[in-house]
Design a protein around this motif. Structure first.
Motif: not given
Lengths: 527, 480
Positions: A417-433
């Motif tokens: 599973f490949k995910f790619t994000s390009e974020n111009s919002l000043p927000i960090d999102l950490n994720f754990r599954a």
């Protein structure tokens, strides 16, 4: 040239047959079985680019949003009827009884009856509708008229009458025959009631405009007795009950507005059990109260204080602000808006669990004489919270578990599973599954890392990662097989503004997140 | 309903046939028949200047034989049945052996009727032959895509390029009348065959240019997909074209398979340089078929592109129509296939050239060298064949050939005719290796037939020579 002998041909033929036989014997050994089809498929799943506004449109129906002059997103939470009361909560029409005079026969009418045994009588009587207080006009929207008739003529009485309002519109018709038998008590009674609608009376001018016309038709037939003058009559009791007004005009009395202590929710984040305590700071929150009056009565509101509740503790923040609303023209409303931004900034940045607002008020505080209310008149108090997303946020943690029926990877050899994000919002999102078994024990950590990194419109932050699940024949490691014992996925998402919420950031409407997810898998099929 | 089913079935058969075709595969050459030319009446079909030794020959429908050649260039039974270390069919090896261009061809000719009459210095023949030629060519990536999936690292740049795909199928009946005769006092023979062609069915897809690309890198393949198809035509005629007609009726079957006309020409010559050395050459299948406009159909599929990089989850959450689906619907809705009907067109036959020389080793044995070329789409595809021939009168004729193509000997052929009075049996193959070693066979080539032959000009000439004192040359018409 040497001649080819038959022997040579025989040997040649023999060799050919032998070699052919050897080759064709292989054909019987051919087995087209155990065909394994192992395609590798790569498929993009998600390709989304969204702004925060688009995300809000998708998820939060009760939150409105706009943008300010700096293109900053402004979240709006509003309730236009935090408190509302109608005119009928303060004013009403009381029951009324009409003063209807008894009906007697004249001397001539009695003589006609006594001589001919029958007489027919007509009467028209105007009766005043009583004024309630010092009103100029009332319009009854609906109500009930009750009549009680009593007559004591020793004759058969055929009585009919109708009532007309000042506009000459009949609103009640009555008809009854009162029998009489010789030697019996001549007193008879009857009752009748009917609904009424839209009847108006004016008390400030022509008296006819407050009078009800009674029109009687009476027919008497002798049984065994003559009548004597003044000895018999027909008596009416007419009452107006259960009245509701369409409009009241005139000198309406002053009334205190009694409000409950209204609670304005600011716990829309904390209300979610999935979300733990968060820290936030809004740079420029706005709280506006909106007062609306559609009564023809001036109103004064006294906004006394905010009361905040946090962890069971109550704190009052006085405001002591009076809001005056003029009386409204009929069919319109007066409106006043008042901001309490400074108070609200202190309150909301203290992350309260809830906020109460205490309001008092009075109708017609100066007791002016020229007022009105209609059945649609009301007073209303609403609020509007505007939160420009110029803020800091940390500690927003969303924990969730998703149940699974069990994953059977079957002949899956690997899945990426490949995910790619390009974020111009000043927000960090950490994720754990985490993949968990039925005892909530960790089977496998699927992912633990940064999903979105805070960026800017001019410099979006890019993250790309691959989650690999593999049955690796080289190492006897079969991550896919471990999926069979998985019954839940534990998810933890941690959200903060850039630098873990240590500084105020601004979210504009053009800032966006580009997110892509794709899967590559190899599946073995035995055909 | 039944008619519809039958129509679909027939169409399916034609499609299957169309998928048995290929271009550029040297499978049509019939070298071994050239080697048996003295006793095989059908060799006259290769060179009308060849005059068989029989005085009279004929072949009847169902008996005079058939020639089937089916070939491909990318696999064999050994590969298909090979096992990997796990005991599974070794698909990896099969795929590794695919060529950049993979071809399948199927050519069959069935002699409906053959009649040949030999004069003292001439030969005249009439033949009716049904021919079906089908070819298909497809790129290696096509099989890789199916077998290994779009994310296989064996697809270079994740690209499935179908630009090398093409197919062509022709079915027709050839009615030929040939005449060859000796000139220059028997030192040279020349011949010509005029052929009246009746086209039955035609279908082709030329220049099919489609690409499906899976984007990614060495670590991951599947970031996005892009499909690009350039405009291409599906052309059909005869019964194949009639099936596209919505007003197709059963009576159209007969008309559509018989209303396409064409002409063909074979030219040949032999020259006896000396008693032992003879040269020969022929040019075959110069001609065309004009396909009747009533049953000609061309479907022009316009170019279209579609890219897919995933679903927009915001649309999904909002319950909106997915834009990727809308885009795909839009592509499909804009895909207006243009149908051209009522325009006749011509297709040329695939011309072939045989040229060679023979050397008479002994009275019964000869050696030959034959150069073969096809004229296909303006290109010459050459092959060189060496031939050994043993002939015992008209009773027995045997030939063995070795063919060299692309600088190496890659094929052998053999055949024989056996005269069992009053009929002759023909057995021949142009691909002996496939028969000898079927595990590595890439082709099946087989000719079988029974001809009825009478007389032997060789004997007659010999006797005439012996009776040269007689003033009148007599010819023995006895059965040989």
């Amino acid at each position: 040239m040497k001649r080819i002998s038959g022997k040579s041909i025989f040997y040649l033929a023999f060799m050919v047959v032998i070699s052919f036989g050897g080759c064709y014997s292989e054909l019987s050994d051919i087995k087209f079985e155990n065909l394994k089809w192992s395609p590798e498929l790569g498929v993009p799943l998600v390709d989304s680019k969204f702004t925060l506004i688009e995300l809000l449109e998708a998820n939060a129906d009760d939150i409105d949003y706009t943008t300010d002059s700096n293109n900053t997103i402004v979240l709006s939470i509003s309730d236009d009827s935090l408190f509302s009361q109608s005119a009928s909560d303060y004013y009403s029409l009381s029951d009324q009884a009409l003063d209807v005079p008894p009906i007697f026969l004249t001397q001539d009418e009695i003589e006609e009856f006594n001589s001919t045994g029958q007489v027919t009588v007509s009467r028209d009587i105007l009766v005043d509708y009583p004024n309630q207080g010092n009103l100029d006009e009332i319009i009854i929207d609906q109500g009930r008229v009750e009549t009680q008739v009593e007559e004591n003529f020793p004759a058969i009485v055929d009585l009919s009458f109708s009532l007309e309002d000042p506009s000459n519109t009949a609103f009640l018709d009555y008809n009854n025959e009162f029998n009489y038998s010789a030697g019996n008590d001549p007193v008879s009674t009857d009752e009748y009631a009917d609904q009424i609608n839209n009847i108006g009376f004016r008390f400030d001018g022509d008296p006819r405009l407050r009078q009800i016309m009674f029109s009687f038709q009476i027919s008497l037939t002798k049984v065994d007795q003559n009548l004597v003058f003044g000895g018999n009559s027909i008596d009416l009791e007419v009452g107006f009950q259960d009245l509701e007004f369409e409009g009241l005009y005139g000198d309406l009395s002053s009334q205190d507005i009694s409000t409950e202590t209204n609670t304005i929710r600011t716990d829309f984040l904390n209300d979610n059990e999935l979300i733990n305590d968060i820290d936030y700071y809004f740079e420029n929150p706005q709280f506006r109260m909106i007062f609306t009056n559609s009564m023809g009565v001036p109103i004064r509101f006294d906004v006394n204080n905010f009361t905040t509740y946090k962890n069971g503790q109550q704190t009052e923040q006085p405001i002591n602000n009076s809001i005056e609303l003029e009386s409204a023209l009929e069919g319109s409303a007066t409106r006043t808006e008042t901001n309490f931004d400074a108070n609200f900034k202190n309150i909301i940045n203290n992350t309260p669990d809830s906020v109460s607002l205490q309001i008092d008020g009075v109708l017609d505080p100066e007791d002016v004489s020229n007022n009105y209310v209609t059945k649609d008149s009301e007073i209303r108090v609403g609020y509007e919270i505007n939160l420009p997303l110029e803020f800091s946020l940390s500690g927003l943690e969303i924990n969730e578990t998703v149940s699974l029926e069990g994953i059977d990877p079957q002949e899956l050899q690997y899945a990426l599973f490949k995910f790619t994000s390009e974020n111009s919002l000043p927000i960090d999102l950490n994720f754990r599954a985490d993949l968990l078994d039925e005892d909530s024990a960790l089977v496998m950590n699927l992912f633990d890392g940064k999903f979105l990194a805070g960026g800017t419109e001019s410099q979006p932050a890019t993250i790309s990662d691959i989650i690999r699940l593999e049955d690796n024949p080289d190492t006897n490691s079969n991550e896919l097989d471990e999926l069979k014992g998985v019954t839940r996925i534990g998810i933890r998402a941690t959200v903060s503004t850039t630098n873990n919420g240590s500084s105020v950031v601004r979210i504009t409407s053009d800032a966006s997140v580009q997110f892509n997810l794709a899967v590559q898998a190899k599946y073995n099929v035995n055909l | 309903m039944i008619e519809k089913s039958i129509r679909k079935f027939v169409f399916g058969i034609i499609l299957i046939i169309s998928f048995l075709g290929n271009e550029g595969l040297l499978a049509q050459s019939d070298m071994i028949s050239y080697g048996l030319n003295k006793t095989l009446p059908q060799a006259n079909n290769l060179n009308p200047a060849i005059l068989p030794d029989y005085k009279f020959s004929f072949g009847l429908p169902g008996l005079s034989g058939f020639h089937i050649n089916t070939a491909q260039n990318f696999t064999n039974l050994e590969l298909l049945s090979s096992k990997d270390e796990n005991g599974n069919i070794n698909t990896g090896r099969i795929i590794d052996n695919l060529r950049r261009n993979n071809r399948i061809s199927s050519n069959s000719s069935i002699n409906i009727l053959h009649l040949g009459i030999r004069g003292a210095t001439s030969y005249t023949a009439f033949s009716v032959t049904n021919r079906i030629n089908a070819r298909i060519s497809f790129p290696r990536e096509f099989i890789q895509f199916i077998a290994l999936g779009n994310a296989s690292d064996q697809l270079e740049d994740g690209l499935l390029d179908m630009g090398r795909f093409s197919t062509k199928t022709t079915a027709y009946t050839e009615v030929g009348l040939s005449h060859g005769r000796e000139i220059l006092n028997g030192k040279m023979t020349v011949g010509v065959r005029v052929k009246y062609l009746i086209g039955h069915a035609y279908a082709d897809i030329k220049s099919f240019d489609a690409r499906l690309q899976t984007f990614g890198n060495a670590d991951f393949r599947g970031d996005s997909l892009a499909m690009n198809v350039n405009e291409f035509d599906i052309r059909s005629a005869g019964i194949a074209g009639a099936l596209f007609d919505e007003d197709f009726q059963d009576e159209d079957i007969r008309k559509s398979v018989l209303s396409n006309r064409g002409f063909g020409l074979d030219l040949g010559a032999t020259y006896e340089f000396s008693k032992k050395i003879k040269f020969f050459a022929s040019v075959n299948d110069l001609g065309f078929i004009r396909w009747n406009q009533q049953y000609a159909n061309q479907q022009t599929i316009p170019a279209f592109q579609y890219e897919f990089s995933g679903v927009d989850v915001v649309e999904l959450i909002n319950g909106e129509d997915l834009s990727v689906i809308n885009d795909f619907d839009s592509v499909i809705n804009n895909l207006e296939i243009a149908e051209t009907t009522g325009e006749a067109f011509s297709t040329s036959l695939i011309g072939r050239l045989y040229a060679g020389a023979s050397y008479q080793l002994t009275r019964r044995q000869a050696a030959s060298a034959i150069l073969y070329s096809e004229f296909y789409r303006g290109a010459l595809i050459p092959a060189l064949t060496g031939m050994y021939n043993f002939q015992a009168g008209t009773f027995f004729n045997f030939a063995f050939s070795a063919t060299m193509m692309n600088g190496r000997v890659n094929n052998f052929g053999t055949g024989l005719t056996l005269n069992l009075m009053p009929f002759q049996i023909v057995l021949a193959t142009n691909d002996l290796l496939s028969l000898v070693n079927p595990m590595k066979a890439r082709a099946v080539d087989f000719r079988f037939g029974i001809n009825h032959t009478f007389g032997n000009v060789g004997n007659a000439k010999s006797r005439a020579k012996k009776d040269s004192k007689n003033t009148i040359e007599t010819i023995d018409l006895g059965i040989d």
